[in-house]
Design an enzyme around this catalytic site. Structure first.
Site, PDB file in Angstrom:
ATOM      1  N   THR A 159      41.237 -42.481   6.318  1.00 21.51           N
ATOM      2  CA  THR A 159      40.031 -42.318   7.128  1.00 21.51           C
ATOM      3  C   THR A 159      39.102 -43.537   7.019  1.00 21.51           C
ATOM      4  O   THR A 159      39.126 -44.243   6.002  1.00 21.51           O
ATOM      5  CB  THR A 159      39.263 -41.063   6.636  1.00 21.51           C
ATOM      6  OG1 THR A 159      37.956 -41.042   7.199  1.00 21.51           O
ATOM      7  CG2 THR A 159      39.110 -41.054   5.115  1.00 21.51           C
ATOM      8  N   ASP A 160      38.279 -43.732   8.042  1.00 21.67           N
ATOM      9  CA  ASP A 160      37.275 -44.810   7.979  1.00 21.67           C
ATOM     10  C   ASP A 160      36.181 -44.500   6.957  1.00 21.67           C
ATOM     11  O   ASP A 160      35.415 -45.380   6.579  1.00 21.67           O
ATOM     12  CB  ASP A 160      36.654 -45.066   9.364  1.00 21.67           C
ATOM     13  CG  ASP A 160      35.925 -43.864   9.956  1.00 21.67           C
ATOM     14  OD1 ASP A 160      35.986 -42.770   9.361  1.00 21.67           O
ATOM     15  OD2 ASP A 160      35.299 -44.018  11.023  1.00 21.67           O
ATOM     16  N   GLU A 161      36.114 -43.227   6.497  1.00 16.17           N
ATOM     17  CA  GLU A 161      35.017 -42.834   5.600  1.00 16.17           C
ATOM     18  C   GLU A 161      35.114 -43.533   4.247  1.00 16.17           C
ATOM     19  O   GLU A 161      34.138 -43.585   3.498  1.00 16.17           O
ATOM     20  CB  GLU A 161      34.969 -41.310   5.459  1.00 16.17           C
ATOM     21  CG  GLU A 161      34.838 -40.650   6.827  1.00 16.17           C
ATOM     22  CD  GLU A 161      34.501 -39.169   6.801  1.00 16.17           C
ATOM     23  OE1 GLU A 161      33.915 -38.692   5.834  1.00 16.17           O
ATOM     24  OE2 GLU A 161      34.842 -38.498   7.802  1.00 16.17           O
ATOM     25  N   TYR A 173      35.038 -36.175  -0.627  1.00 14.34           N
ATOM     26  CA  TYR A 173      36.185 -36.325   0.286  1.00 14.34           C
ATOM     27  C   TYR A 173      36.571 -37.789   0.419  1.00 14.34           C
ATOM     28  O   TYR A 173      37.727 -38.175   0.181  1.00 14.34           O
ATOM     29  CB  TYR A 173      35.850 -35.733   1.669  1.00 14.34           C
ATOM     30  CG  TYR A 173      36.808 -36.170   2.772  1.00 14.34           C
ATOM     31  CD1 TYR A 173      38.152 -35.803   2.727  1.00 14.34           C
ATOM     32  CD2 TYR A 173      36.370 -36.972   3.833  1.00 14.34           C
ATOM     33  CE1 TYR A 173      39.044 -36.217   3.719  1.00 14.34           C
ATOM     34  CE2 TYR A 173      37.252 -37.385   4.826  1.00 14.34           C
ATOM     35  CZ  TYR A 173      38.576 -37.009   4.768  1.00 14.34           C
ATOM     36  OH  TYR A 173      39.462 -37.423   5.742  1.00 14.34           O
ATOM     37  N   LYS A 202      39.982 -39.833  -0.788  1.00 10.48           N
ATOM     38  CA  LYS A 202      40.862 -40.571   0.132  1.00 10.48           C
ATOM     39  C   LYS A 202      40.937 -42.047  -0.281  1.00 10.48           C
ATOM     40  O   LYS A 202      42.007 -42.661  -0.231  1.00 10.48           O
ATOM     41  CB  LYS A 202      40.366 -40.452   1.587  1.00 10.48           C
ATOM     42  CG  LYS A 202      40.468 -39.070   2.208  1.00 10.48           C
ATOM     43  CD  LYS A 202      41.898 -38.567   2.391  1.00 10.48           C
ATOM     44  CE  LYS A 202      42.692 -39.323   3.424  1.00 10.48           C
ATOM     45  NZ  LYS A 202      44.010 -38.665   3.692  1.00 10.48           N
TER      46      LYS A 202
END
Ligand code: NAD
Ligand code: TYD
Length: 352
Positions: free
Chosen positions: A132-134, A158, A162
């Protein structure tokens, strides 16, 4: 013999679109969907392809090393596309350890099982990690973008889990020579998304005339990508991405949450025959999410220039399609809210 590809998390939102694309597009592959069927896994998402001769489902938990190793011996896959994860930021705030278990330990288990299975023969193999970009943290509203070289600065449990899993994937490449590729994608939307995430939650609440909760002032910005465009990118990167590389995937489509919800309200007013502005009266500002990232925005020029991928849909068109899907698949949403979807596995698979 058919080439076998494992897709983990294939009963979830994005995974089910990836499984369908691969099953339909590649009849010569055997696609094995490995999923633990947590609250987010729903085999109804795949009922149109579940009887295809090149599709198999295995209910398995990626944190269970023994079971995963047994599956590697049974099928001898030449590729793994890894999507299984805990994926909701709000849940990671209430139960961070579950995210460590699934996203970090689960990914490490898979990596280790792959390393053992492919030992001495990595030729033609690929472990593809979907991220994810997060992991890149939060941007200010200053026109900057995340690129593949942006420093990792995760803020939520989260995104931290990741980020950690991304590091392990790279570590297995650098240390053991595992052939890997990673992609980091922006927020997805489309059919079959669990109605805890912003867009399906809002559609469902608008339909039932329930309050639409907007965290803080609704000024946070997300870059939205239609899920089928993400699945197409995954297909391209799996087949053509360079070993050891990372690719960012994004819609170049930034919206503040409040503007997005107002647009959704207007679409639903029309489709439900309501007075213009009626659904927007449901907007309710609530306490902000802890550690709420202000802005995500992806620069996906590497993927576009090197591998020729482009998003296919304008956002308004994708939103309309998504709204139509939720309005015509009321039973799917009702099954989720009642919990009935979790009985589907027993009905479909236990008698086989
Ligand atoms: P999802 O929550 O809808 O689905 C996750 C799937 O993983 C479910 O089918 C669930 O049953 C399965 N799963 C969970 N724990 C498991 C375990 N221990 N063993 C086996 N299976 C397990 O998630 P999603 O939104 O489809 O996201 C899929 C992947 O894409 C995730 O890795 C996520 O981090 C990543 N991603 C998501 C988005 C997004 O906007 N949704 C954006 C970028 C990246
Ligand atoms: P979400 O769909 O949870 O995705 P992510 O947190 O991974 O970006 O949330 C998208 C944006 O919408 C995020 O800024 C949080 C916000 N949000 C709300 O304002 N209200 C809600 O009820 C939810 C679920 C999210």
């Amino acid at each position: 013999m058919a080439k076998t590809i494992f897709i983990t998390g294939g009963a979830g939102f994005i995974g089910s679109h990836v499984v369908r694309l691969f099953v339909n597009k590649y009849p010569d592959y055997l696609i094995v969907n490995i999923d633990a069927l947590t609250y987010a896994g729903n085999l109804e998402n795949l009922k149109d392809i579940c009887d295809a001769p090149n599709y198999k489902f295995e209910k398995a938990d990626i944190t269970d090393f023994q079971t995963i190793t047994t599956l590697f011996s049974k099928y001898q896959p030449i590729g793994v596309i890894h999507l299984a994860a805990e994926s909701h930021v709000d849940r990671s705030i209430t139960d961070p350890f579950l995210f460590v278990r699934t996203n970090v330990m689960g990914t490490c288990n898979l990596l280790h099982a792959v390393k053992e299975a492919w030992k001495g023969d990595m030729e033609g193999k690929r472990f593809y990690h979907i991220s994810t970009d997060e992991v890149y943290g939060a941007l200010q509203c200053d026109g900057t973008f995340f690129t593949e070289t942006t420093r990792y600065t995760p803020h939520s449990p989260y995104s931290a889990s990741k980020a950690s899993s991304d590091h392990f994937v790279r570590a297995y490449h650098d240390t053991f020579g595992l052939p890997i590729v990673i992609s980091n994608c922006s927020n997805n939307y489309g059919a079959n998304q669990f109605p805890e995430k912003l867009i399906p939650l809002a559609i469902n609440n608008i339909k039932h005339k329930r309050p639409i909760p907007i965290y803080g002032k609704g000024e946070n910005i997300r870059d939205w990508l239609f899920v089928n465009d993400h699945a197409r990118a995954i297909d391209i990167i799996f087949h053509n991405g360079k070993n050891g590389e990372t690719y960012n995937i994004g819609g170049n489509n930034e919206w503040t949450n409040i503007d997005l919800i107002r647009t959704l309200c207007a679409i639903l007013d029309k489709k439900l025959g309501r007075r213009n502005g009626e659904s927007a009266e449901l907007i309710t500002f609530v306490k902000d999410r802890a550690g709420h990232d202000l802005r995500y925005a992806i620069n996906s020029s590497k993927l576009q220039n090197e591998l020729g991928w482009h998003p296919s849909l304008q956002f308004e068109e994708g939103l309309e399609k998504t709204v139509d899907w939720y309005l015509t698949n009321e039973a799917w949403v009702d099954n989720i809210t009642s919990g009935n979807y979790q009985k589907y596995y027993e009905q479909q698979y236990n008698q086989r």
